[in-house]
Design a protein around this motif. Structure first.
Motif, PDB file in Angstrom:
ATOM      1  N   ALA A 124     -11.746   5.668   3.238  1.00  0.00           N
ATOM      2  CA  ALA A 124     -11.890   4.438   2.446  1.00  0.00           C
ATOM      3  C   ALA A 124     -11.289   3.234   3.167  1.00  0.00           C
ATOM      4  CB  ALA A 124     -11.237   4.616   1.076  1.00  0.00           C
ATOM      5  N   MET A 125     -10.305   3.470   4.018  1.00  0.00           N
ATOM      6  CA  MET A 125      -9.659   2.364   4.724  1.00  0.00           C
ATOM      7  C   MET A 125     -10.561   1.737   5.787  1.00  0.00           C
ATOM      8  SD  MET A 125      -6.876   1.732   3.246  1.00  0.00           S
ATOM      9  CE  MET A 125      -6.150   0.584   4.391  1.00  0.00           C
ATOM     10  N   LEU A 126     -11.570   2.452   6.242  1.00  0.00           N
ATOM     11  CA  LEU A 126     -12.478   1.881   7.245  1.00  0.00           C
ATOM     12  C   LEU A 126     -13.272   0.697   6.672  1.00  0.00           C
ATOM     13  CD1 LEU A 126     -13.639   5.170   8.982  1.00  0.00           C
ATOM     14  CD2 LEU A 126     -11.993   3.497   9.839  1.00  0.00           C
ATOM     15  N   PRO A 166      -4.350   0.507  -1.784  1.00  0.00           N
ATOM     16  CA  PRO A 166      -4.083   1.663  -0.909  1.00  0.00           C
ATOM     17  C   PRO A 166      -2.655   2.207  -1.070  1.00  0.00           C
ATOM     18  CG  PRO A 166      -5.102  -0.110   0.349  1.00  0.00           C
ATOM     19  CD  PRO A 166      -4.779  -0.663  -1.002  1.00  0.00           C
ATOM     20  N   ILE A 167      -1.728   1.341  -1.445  1.00  0.00           N
ATOM     21  CA  ILE A 167      -0.354   1.800  -1.665  1.00  0.00           C
ATOM     22  C   ILE A 167      -0.293   2.685  -2.907  1.00  0.00           C
ATOM     23  CG2 ILE A 167       2.001   1.059  -2.233  1.00  0.00           C
ATOM     24  CD1 ILE A 167       1.367  -1.476  -0.478  1.00  0.00           C
ATOM     25  N   VAL A 168      -0.941   2.247  -3.980  1.00  0.00           N
ATOM     26  CA  VAL A 168      -0.974   3.052  -5.202  1.00  0.00           C
ATOM     27  C   VAL A 168      -1.659   4.392  -4.920  1.00  0.00           C
ATOM     28  CG1 VAL A 168      -1.892   3.194  -7.551  1.00  0.00           C
ATOM     29  CG2 VAL A 168      -0.898   1.049  -6.741  1.00  0.00           C
ATOM     30  N   TYR A 169      -2.706   4.374  -4.126  1.00  0.00           N
ATOM     31  CA  TYR A 169      -3.470   5.584  -3.807  1.00  0.00           C
ATOM     32  C   TYR A 169      -2.573   6.658  -3.184  1.00  0.00           C
ATOM     33  CZ  TYR A 169      -7.600   8.244  -2.240  1.00  0.00           C
ATOM     34  OH  TYR A 169      -8.552   9.206  -2.039  1.00  0.00           O
ATOM     35  N   ILE A 170      -1.560   6.250  -2.422  1.00  0.00           N
ATOM     36  CA  ILE A 170      -0.723   7.252  -1.739  1.00  0.00           C
ATOM     37  C   ILE A 170       0.482   7.714  -2.568  1.00  0.00           C
ATOM     38  CG2 ILE A 170      -1.451   6.480   0.554  1.00  0.00           C
ATOM     39  CD1 ILE A 170       1.333   5.202   0.869  1.00  0.00           C
ATOM     40  N   SER A 212     -10.824  -2.141   5.769  1.00  0.00           N
ATOM     41  CA  SER A 212     -10.390  -2.946   6.921  1.00  0.00           C
ATOM     42  C   SER A 212     -11.460  -3.958   7.319  1.00  0.00           C
ATOM     43  CB  SER A 212     -10.059  -2.037   8.111  1.00  0.00           C
ATOM     44  OG  SER A 212      -8.998  -1.184   7.777  1.00  0.00           O
ATOM     45  N   TYR A 213     -12.716  -3.560   7.248  1.00  0.00           N
ATOM     46  CA  TYR A 213     -13.820  -4.473   7.554  1.00  0.00           C
ATOM     47  C   TYR A 213     -13.822  -5.654   6.580  1.00  0.00           C
ATOM     48  CZ  TYR A 213     -18.477  -6.457   7.610  1.00  0.00           C
ATOM     49  OH  TYR A 213     -19.521  -7.345   7.633  1.00  0.00           O
ATOM     50  N   ILE A 214     -13.640  -5.367   5.299  1.00  0.00           N
ATOM     51  CA  ILE A 214     -13.629  -6.423   4.282  1.00  0.00           C
ATOM     52  C   ILE A 214     -12.470  -7.383   4.524  1.00  0.00           C
ATOM     53  CG2 ILE A 214     -13.326  -6.904   1.820  1.00  0.00           C
ATOM     54  CD1 ILE A 214     -14.768  -4.161   1.324  1.00  0.00           C
ATOM     55  N   VAL A 215     -11.292  -6.840   4.762  1.00  0.00           N
ATOM     56  CA  VAL A 215     -10.102  -7.668   5.006  1.00  0.00           C
ATOM     57  C   VAL A 215     -10.315  -8.525   6.253  1.00  0.00           C
ATOM     58  CG1 VAL A 215      -7.676  -7.580   5.683  1.00  0.00           C
ATOM     59  CG2 VAL A 215      -8.491  -6.182   3.775  1.00  0.00           C
ATOM     60  N   TYR A 216     -10.812  -7.919   7.317  1.00  0.00           N
ATOM     61  CA  TYR A 216     -11.066  -8.665   8.550  1.00  0.00           C
ATOM     62  C   TYR A 216     -12.066  -9.796   8.303  1.00  0.00           C
ATOM     63  CZ  TYR A 216     -12.694  -9.849  13.206  1.00  0.00           C
ATOM     64  OH  TYR A 216     -13.030 -10.548  14.339  1.00  0.00           O
ATOM     65  N   THR A 217     -13.127  -9.486   7.591  1.00  0.00           N
ATOM     66  CA  THR A 217     -14.152 -10.493   7.315  1.00  0.00           C
ATOM     67  C   THR A 217     -13.583 -11.652   6.505  1.00  0.00           C
ATOM     68  OG1 THR A 217     -15.905  -8.841   7.417  1.00  0.00           O
ATOM     69  CG2 THR A 217     -16.435 -10.900   6.301  1.00  0.00           C
ATOM     70  N   LEU A 218     -12.791 -11.339   5.483  1.00  0.00           N
ATOM     71  CA  LEU A 218     -12.217 -12.397   4.653  1.00  0.00           C
ATOM     72  C   LEU A 218     -11.245 -13.284   5.426  1.00  0.00           C
ATOM     73  CD1 LEU A 218     -11.584 -10.683   1.212  1.00  0.00           C
ATOM     74  CD2 LEU A 218     -13.182 -12.525   1.717  1.00  0.00           C
TER      75      LEU A 218
END
Length: 135
Positions: free
Chosen positions: A52-54, A98-102, A57-63
């Motif tokens: 899910a992080m892949l 992602p923090i909550v997920y872990i 990461s794309y979304i974060v990079y794009t924003l």
């Protein structure tokens, strides 16, 4: 955010579809790991988290990077500032998920992990939706 930027109709549509697809892929990739709460299956949950992080990461990079040219093209400094605030606040708020997920991988177990996840996601939702919406 994309809809208020100085993008052509074609680019706005393209970015909306691409980012929407990435968000859907992120959810599809990560969701199966949500049912894995046992510490002895943490590696399975990590696998789904990583998948899910892949797209995440794309979304974060794009924003933050990919749309910086369009953000900087805004002539009105106040509007440009609001768009940048929305971009940064969206990314910061999204980073809570992602923090909550872990939580289960951090040693929280049993009913405590279920409660922690529900509270964590509720706080994340409030931050990501209300805080950004108030801009």
């Amino acid at each position: 955010i994309i809809l208020v930027m100085k993008l052509s109709a074609e680019e706005s549509s393209s970015k909306s579809v691409t980012l929407g697809a990435a968000a859907a892929l992120m959810i599809i990739a990560g969701y199966p790991g949500e049912i894995v709460l046992d510490a002895d299956q943490a590696s399975t949950r990590w696998m789904f988290w990583g998948a899910a992080m892949l797209p995440f990461s794309y979304i974060v990079y794009t924003l933050l990077v990919g749309l910086s040219g369009a953000t900087n093209a805004e002539e009105d400094a106040e509007i440009r500032g609001k768009i940048k605030q929305a971009q940064v606040l969206t990314v910061l708020s999204w980073c809570t998920y992602p923090i909550v997920y872990i939580f289960p991988m951090m040693g929280i177990t049993g009913s405590n992990v279920v409660v922690a996840i529900q509270i964590g996601y509720s706080v994340s939702d409030i931050i990501s939706k209300c805080a950004v919406g108030l801009l």
